[in-house]
Structure formats: C-alpha cells, structure tokens
Design a protein around this motif. Sequence first.
Motif, PDB file in Angstrom:
ATOM      1  N   ILE A 718       0.831  -1.211   0.000  1.00 21.15           N
ATOM      2  CA  ILE A 718       0.000   0.000   0.000  1.00 21.15           C
ATOM      3  C   ILE A 718       0.863   1.257   0.000  1.00 21.15           C
ATOM      4  O   ILE A 718       0.527   2.258  -0.641  1.00 21.15           O
ATOM      5  N   ASN A 719       1.983   1.201   0.700  1.00 19.67           N
ATOM      6  CA  ASN A 719       2.853   2.374   0.849  1.00 19.67           C
ATOM      7  C   ASN A 719       4.080   2.295  -0.055  1.00 19.67           C
ATOM      8  O   ASN A 719       5.144   2.821   0.276  1.00 19.67           O
ATOM      9  N   ARG A 720       3.917   1.661  -1.207  1.00 20.23           N
ATOM     10  CA  ARG A 720       5.039   1.504  -2.147  1.00 20.23           C
ATOM     11  C   ARG A 720       5.616   2.856  -2.574  1.00 20.23           C
ATOM     12  O   ARG A 720       6.826   3.025  -2.693  1.00 20.23           O
ATOM     13  N   SER A 721       4.754   3.841  -2.790  1.00 19.38           N
ATOM     14  CA  SER A 721       5.242   5.161  -3.234  1.00 19.38           C
ATOM     15  C   SER A 721       6.133   5.800  -2.172  1.00 19.38           C
ATOM     16  O   SER A 721       7.119   6.470  -2.497  1.00 19.38           O
ATOM     17  N   LYS A 722       5.816   5.597  -0.879  1.00 17.99           N
ATOM     18  CA  LYS A 722       6.646   6.159   0.185  1.00 17.99           C
ATOM     19  C   LYS A 722       7.985   5.430   0.287  1.00 17.99           C
ATOM     20  O   LYS A 722       9.009   6.032   0.610  1.00 17.99           O
ATOM     21  N   LEU A 723       7.969   4.143   0.019  1.00 15.76           N
ATOM     22  CA  LEU A 723       9.239   3.395  -0.018  1.00 15.76           C
ATOM     23  C   LEU A 723      10.157   3.979  -1.090  1.00 15.76           C
ATOM     24  O   LEU A 723      11.364   4.167  -0.865  1.00 15.76           O
ATOM     25  N   GLN A 724       9.577   4.271  -2.245  1.00 17.33           N
ATOM     26  CA  GLN A 724      10.377   4.832  -3.339  1.00 17.33           C
ATOM     27  C   GLN A 724      10.869   6.237  -3.000  1.00 17.33           C
ATOM     28  O   GLN A 724      12.007   6.607  -3.311  1.00 17.33           O
ATOM     29  N   LYS A 725      10.010   7.015  -2.318  1.00 15.35           N
ATOM     30  CA  LYS A 725      10.424   8.371  -1.931  1.00 15.35           C
ATOM     31  C   LYS A 725      11.559   8.315  -0.907  1.00 15.35           C
ATOM     32  O   LYS A 725      12.515   9.101  -0.970  1.00 15.35           O
ATOM     33  N   LEU A 726      11.463   7.360   0.025  1.00 18.94           N
ATOM     34  CA  LEU A 726      12.528   7.184   1.015  1.00 18.94           C
ATOM     35  C   LEU A 726      13.809   6.723   0.339  1.00 18.94           C
ATOM     36  O   LEU A 726      14.920   7.140   0.693  1.00 18.94           O
ATOM     37  N   GLU A 727      13.672   5.875  -0.676  1.00 19.03           N
ATOM     38  CA  GLU A 727      14.829   5.408  -1.438  1.00 19.03           C
ATOM     39  C   GLU A 727      15.505   6.581  -2.151  1.00 19.03           C
ATOM     40  O   GLU A 727      16.742   6.700  -2.142  1.00 19.03           O
ATOM     41  N   GLU A 728      14.689   7.454  -2.746  1.00 16.35           N
ATOM     42  CA  GLU A 728      15.240   8.643  -3.416  1.00 16.35           C
ATOM     43  C   GLU A 728      15.944   9.562  -2.411  1.00 16.35           C
ATOM     44  O   GLU A 728      16.996  10.127  -2.713  1.00 16.35           O
ATOM     45  N   ALA A 729      15.362   9.694  -1.210  1.00 14.04           N
ATOM     46  CA  ALA A 729      15.966  10.532  -0.175  1.00 14.04           C
ATOM     47  C   ALA A 729      17.338   9.994   0.225  1.00 14.04           C
ATOM     48  O   ALA A 729      18.302  10.754   0.375  1.00 14.04           O
ATOM     49  N   CYS A 730      17.438   8.673   0.379  1.00 11.61           N
ATOM     50  CA  CYS A 730      18.727   8.055   0.729  1.00 11.61           C
ATOM     51  C   CYS A 730      19.756   8.298  -0.371  1.00 11.61           C
ATOM     52  O   CYS A 730      20.933   8.596  -0.099  1.00 11.61           O
ATOM     53  N   GLY A 731      19.321   8.157  -1.624  1.00 15.65           N
ATOM     54  CA  GLY A 731      20.218   8.397  -2.750  1.00 15.65           C
ATOM     55  C   GLY A 731      20.706   9.829  -2.785  1.00 15.65           C
ATOM     56  O   GLY A 731      21.894  10.112  -3.016  1.00 15.65           O
ATOM     57  N   SER A 732      19.814  10.777  -2.510  1.00 15.73           N
ATOM     58  CA  SER A 732      20.171  12.187  -2.517  1.00 15.73           C
ATOM     59  C   SER A 732      21.184  12.504  -1.428  1.00 15.73           C
ATOM     60  O   SER A 732      22.166  13.203  -1.656  1.00 15.73           O
ATOM     61  N   ILE A 733      20.940  11.959  -0.234  1.00 14.62           N
ATOM     62  CA  ILE A 733      21.860  12.213   0.880  1.00 14.62           C
ATOM     63  C   ILE A 733      23.226  11.602   0.604  1.00 14.62           C
ATOM     64  O   ILE A 733      24.276  12.201   0.873  1.00 14.62           O
ATOM     65  N   ALA A 734      23.228  10.378   0.047  1.00 19.88           N
ATOM     66  CA  ALA A 734      24.495   9.702  -0.227  1.00 19.88           C
ATOM     67  C   ALA A 734      25.317  10.444  -1.267  1.00 19.88           C
ATOM     68  O   ALA A 734      26.545  10.542  -1.163  1.00 19.88           O
ATOM     69  N   VAL A 735      24.654  10.987  -2.297  1.00 24.89           N
ATOM     70  CA  VAL A 735      25.376  11.656  -3.387  1.00 24.89           C
ATOM     71  C   VAL A 735      25.816  13.057  -2.994  1.00 24.89           C
ATOM     72  O   VAL A 735      26.962  13.463  -3.202  1.00 24.89           O
ATOM     73  N   TYR A 736      24.888  13.809  -2.376  1.00 16.65           N
ATOM     74  CA  TYR A 736      25.173  15.221  -2.092  1.00 16.65           C
ATOM     75  C   TYR A 736      25.588  15.477  -0.650  1.00 16.65           C
ATOM     76  O   TYR A 736      25.760  16.621  -0.253  1.00 16.65           O
TER      77      TYR A 736
END
Length: 791
Positions: A718-736
């Motif tokens: 049900i919360n698949r979109s939030k999982l993806q948003k959290l994944e994007e947040a982790c990627g952003s923090i790791a890169v920048y």
Amino acid sequence: DAKHLVPNKMRDFFCTINLDQEEVFRTQVVEKSLSPYFGEEFYFEIPRTFQWLSFYIYDKSVLQKDLRIGKVSIKKEDLCNYTGKENWFMLQPVDSNSEVQGKVHLELKLNELITDNGSVCQQLVVHIKECHGLPLINGQNCDPYATVSLVGPSRNDQKKTKVKKKTSNPQFNETFYFEVTRSSSYTKKSQFQVEEEDIEKLEVRVDLWNNGNLVQDIFLGEIKVPVKVLRNDSFQAWYLLQPRENGNKSSKTDDLGSLRLNICYTEDCVLPSEYYTSLRNLLLKSSDVQPISASAAYILSEVCRDKYDAVLPLVRLLLHHHKLVPFVAAVAELDLKDTQEANTIFRGNSLATRCVDEMMKIVGKHYLKVTLKPVIDEICESPKPCEIDPIKLREGDNVEINMENLRYYVDKVFREIVRSSISCPTLMCDVFYSLRHLAAKRFPNDPHVQYSAVSSFVFLRFFAVAVVSPHTFHLRPHHPDAQTSRTLTLISKAIQTLGSWGSLTKSKLSSFKETFMCEFFKTFQEEKFTESVKKFLDDVSSTESKEPSGVSEPVHLKEGEMYKRAQGRTRIGKKNFKKRWFCLTSREFTYHKQQDKEPIFTIPIKNILAVEKLDESSFNKKNMFQVLHGEKPLYIQANNCVEASEWIEALCRVTRCNQKRLSFYHPSAFLNGSWLCCKATAESTEGCARCTADVPADTQIEIDGDRETERIYSLFTINRSKLQKLEEACGSIAVYQGPQKEPDDYSNFTIEDSVATFHTLQQIIDIVEKLNESHEKYQKKRSSSAKYGSE
C-alpha cells in the motif's frame, strides 16, 4: 452511538452486530434515551463467508418481542470504503424481503432435442442440489423449500421442491425440465408462444422459502441466472442468495435516526509459510541492524501513515519469534536521543511507546484479570457515589461521604496493583528492565528517571487505562454506565498520580487543573505510598526469577454461556440440551449450572483427545462442536458461528500438546445404535474422518506468524510510493552529503545512515515484488477454479 431514534420518546435501546442474519454480538441496553451512547468495541475473526455486515437497533420490551427500529447494512465488498474512520449511517427500515443469507448449489444445462417429426427444440435442465447456511427462524432451523421458475416476457413456468424439515443446509437433489424454444415448423398449439430470439430475455429464478405450515411462508432469498449464458453448455456453481429487487426499497420516507460506527475490516490472503521466509527473516533481524532506523521493521513504521497499522502486526510477529525485547530496547534508545528532559521521558506516541503499549495489551491480559477484575467488578456491580466535583454534585449528595467512598476505591485498586508484581509476566519485566537501564544511562544525574521510565508505562499506559476502560481489556462485558464511568475516571486519575510519585521529586498536586482533586490528594501525602510504588517498580523491572505463578495457578482462557447435550451418564433423564456456564483454563474445562457456582462436570485438559465441529444433521442444530475425552463425547452448541469458532480454537490450542490426541474422529453423533456419518454400529469404532485441528501450541498468545507477515507485506504494498520516496531521499543524501533541494520531500523520515537504509529498502522492494507475483499467480488460479456463479 445513535441519535434521533424513533419513536420520538425516551426508550430503552440496544444494538446487535450481525453477519447476514446471524447475530454475533449485542451491546448493553441504554435506558431512557433518544440518542443512546453504546461506546463498545468488538473484535472478532469471521469464520465463514458472508454478504452483509449489519447493525440493528432494537427497542427493548419487557413483555413483548423486542422491536427492530432500523438497521445499517454494509456489503462485504464496500467495507474497505469505511474502514479506519468514523461514519454516520442513516438507519434503513427492516424489510423481510431484504433479510437474506446462505447460498444455493445449482447445475444448469441447455439441451437440444430432436422431436418425432425431426424438428429441433431446446430444453433447460435445472438441477437444484443443495443449500448452505440458511438463517434460523425464531431461533430454530427452518423448514426450507425452493421454487424454480423460467421467467420471460410472456411466460412464468414455476415448479417446486419438497419441503426439508428442520435444517439450514437442505439437500434437495431435484431436477426440473423446462421447454425453452420450439422449432418454427412445430404446429401444435401450446400455452404460450416462444420465438427463437426470446431466449435472450429468459432467466432462471430460484426462490428459497421457509414453509410456514399454518402461517405465511417466509422469503429466504433468491437468485437469477440469464438463460443466454448457458450456450448449449453445462454450468455448475454456488450462488449467494440475494434480496428481492425491491427488498431495500420502502414506501416509508420517515427518518429513523442514525448510527455512528468505526469499522476496521481487513482481509488477508495468506500463502503457504515458505513464501514469507525472506520477508520474515528480514524483519526478525531488525534489532541487529545498525543503526536501528535502517532496519526493515523501523522503515515499516516510517512509511505507514498511522503507526498503529504497522505496530500491531510487527509486535505480534516479533513476540511470536521471541525477538521483541531487543527490538524495543533498540528503538527506545533511539527515542531517548531526542528526549531532552527527564520528566518527559516516553510521553509521546513514538514507535517505542506504541510497541510497549501493544505488548502490554497482548501479554498482560491475564495479569490485568487477576489484579483488577475483582475490584472492578465490585465498583461496577455495587457502585458507591464518588463525585467530588462541586459543580457536578447532585442535590442531596454529601461531598465528604463521596470523598470517603472514592478514597476507599483508590486505596483498594492501588493496594491490588502494588501487591501484583509476582504476577507480572516475565516478558513485561524484561522490557521494563531494558527501559529502566536505558533511561538511567541517558540521564545519569537523575536518580528518579529509572522509575519514571517504567511508571510511564505500567501506571499511565496500562493500569490507569484499564481502570477507565475495563470493557476494552475484557475486564467487563460492556461499557459502564455514566455514573460508574465517572467513578472509574476519578480512580484512574488518582492511580496515574500515585504511580508517578515514586519516580518524581516534586509534588504532583500542581499538575491538577481541578481544585477538588488537589484537595482530595492532600490526604495521600504519606511516605508509604511513595515507598510502595518504588518497591513495586523495582520488582516489575527486575530480571530476578519470581515464583512460577503461571504454573502454580491455572491461566483463565475463556468463559461463557452455551448449551450442552445431556451425556446420559445416568439411566434416568432425557438427553436434552441445557444451558450451562462453561469455563476454560490452562488446567481444566468445566461447566456449571450458573456463573460463580461449583462445577457440575470437569474435564482435565490432559484428558481431551480432540475438539471438532459436529455436523448439523446430528441434532438439527447449528454451531455445534464436540469435545472428545475418556468418556462419551461432550456435545456443545454455541450461540453463533463466531463464538463456536473461538471456543474450538481456544480448546484446540490448549490441548495441542496432549500426547494421546486422536488422528481420526466421527463428524456426526452416535444415535439409535450407529454412527450417523459412517453407519458403524459399534460405539468404539475408530473415527471415519481425519482430525482438522492444527493450531499453535502457545496457550497465552494467539499469533499466526504467517498472517502477521502477510499483513506487513500488504502495508509495504500500500505504501510503495513512500518506499520509493525514502529510497530517493537516501540516494540524494548519499550523493550530495545532505539534502540540497526541497528537503520537505523527506524531512519527515529518520535517516541516520543513508547507505544502510538504502540497502534495506532495496531488499524490501525486491521481496515485495516477488510476493506480488506469487499473489497474482494465486489469484489467477483461484479465479479459474472459482465456483461462485454470483461473484
């Protein structure tokens, strides 16, 4: 609660909860009201298929039959639209044509026949096999029959089955033939004209009725099948009985009132255990993940809008696999990092506090019963006036006497609590021990914080809540009346305050907004209360072994009123059904003439060989089960399907480890010299059906690990979109190396280690996708083999 009920005068109302036409729960009666407040919660597993969840409002009558004022009926498919939120529903009139339940098994076939002169005509064959789950009529099995009709614009051929006596599952096995079309060359005149194209307008209609003998027959439901769907093929299916087309329509336009409901309905398709291995293992190793915020269990709570949705299945799963204590310790430590002042410790609704709350509800059920139930029963059954608020005092009330009464109750409840440490479950003690030491480590200069860490749970979130809402914790069957509820609220406030004295240095009198509570508590400022609380908190947060109270005293599991068939232990007396009070503990199963009376008959748990359902055909009664032990089987009839299912499950669970459990049993009774099921004439003949019971052996915690894992999978889906948003947040923090733009997108997430969190997220998403595929395969297989023609 309900409001604006008719008739427009003060009456006594109660509400029932029904699965189709079967009543499964009933509220208490609210007297002299037009807008009754029930305030009751019912949680239950649904043991059978159903079409409607209905709520009926009744006007209670002393001398006559209770009058049904109106109802709210929600179709099973629509329950998901209302789940998790409060809704006001307008009451609808109760119409006998809309009150249906059950299903019918039909086989339909369209044949082509060649007549004597060589022409071709079509013939419809309707084989009505059986019905299942028809409703009780006036508390008894019905006398059902069916009418089978072929209906069209210019015809209505009707045929009728035989009446079956006293059964809710009639076996008809009757076949009817209908002429559908004649060839154009057919010259004989018939009673009706049928053209070839009229087949598009024909339908088979099957109506179920209860034979009323001397009174009017009662409609039980109908189904309709268009003839055109057959197409020269045989079609066999179960059909759910439907109300008449005008069943829900009424000429009445009067407003009957409305009913407010909060419904939480979940339906899970649980796959075989091996499908959940990956997700289960990922969740169970959460407490070992560093940091804890990168674990699958913590991520689940982050992506769910309501943390409670995540907490319930998570706590049950971790409890089931003995992994809860380390996980609670890990999330509590994270919680304490954000706690700046010792006097606010564990006061919010964090993941840690909710996990402990849920654990106490599950593990502490028996602890609450043995500690509080006797005194709560006394308060509710023999209430004394306890109102001490001058504004709420009624004429003639004496505030001094009321204060004495309240002091008596508070003293008694407090005394029971502080003496109860020996009964506190070991798991609760282990959790409190962890919280206590984590708090002392976080605030090393505060000697009282180790007590407040424990008291904030055991007093504020456990005992005080149970006192104010005893029905929620199964300490009372119903919500208490207004006066008793007020008394319990005052006691609960007092217990909260007394419980915090041993943990805080400053007086709690300043925390009371009400002057009257300050005056009341001036009588409590004695050192012995503080010392009693401290000793109690020391005891329940210690890992030292206690007396094995769970072994020396039987655990109370279930009790209630049911009907049992006389076992024929004496030669005289009829083998009829009698109402008895049944009680199940971890040691024995007993029945009594009345509640609180000495047992008439006792079966030690170790002697129970099997617990199984009993075929309705045995005694023409529904919701029956049998307890097989050394003597003759004990036949019991529950009041409804939910109650029967709960008793069977509880009995099976507590006897799961019995060494002499049977592998086979007789699904019917031994009557008139033979078993009804296999016709064997010797009563000692081995059973003819394999025993079905296969439940967890844990008698105190009812948990299905696979079902909880399925629920967690559903939440991730049900919360698949939030999982993806959290994944994007982790990627952003790791890169920048930190949020560069639009931090609001993920500022609500707790990300301590973006790399570890990202890795866990990828595992979750991969597992969820694989489970999605498994569910899709199952649904395809299920739909291809579906037998319900009406679904």
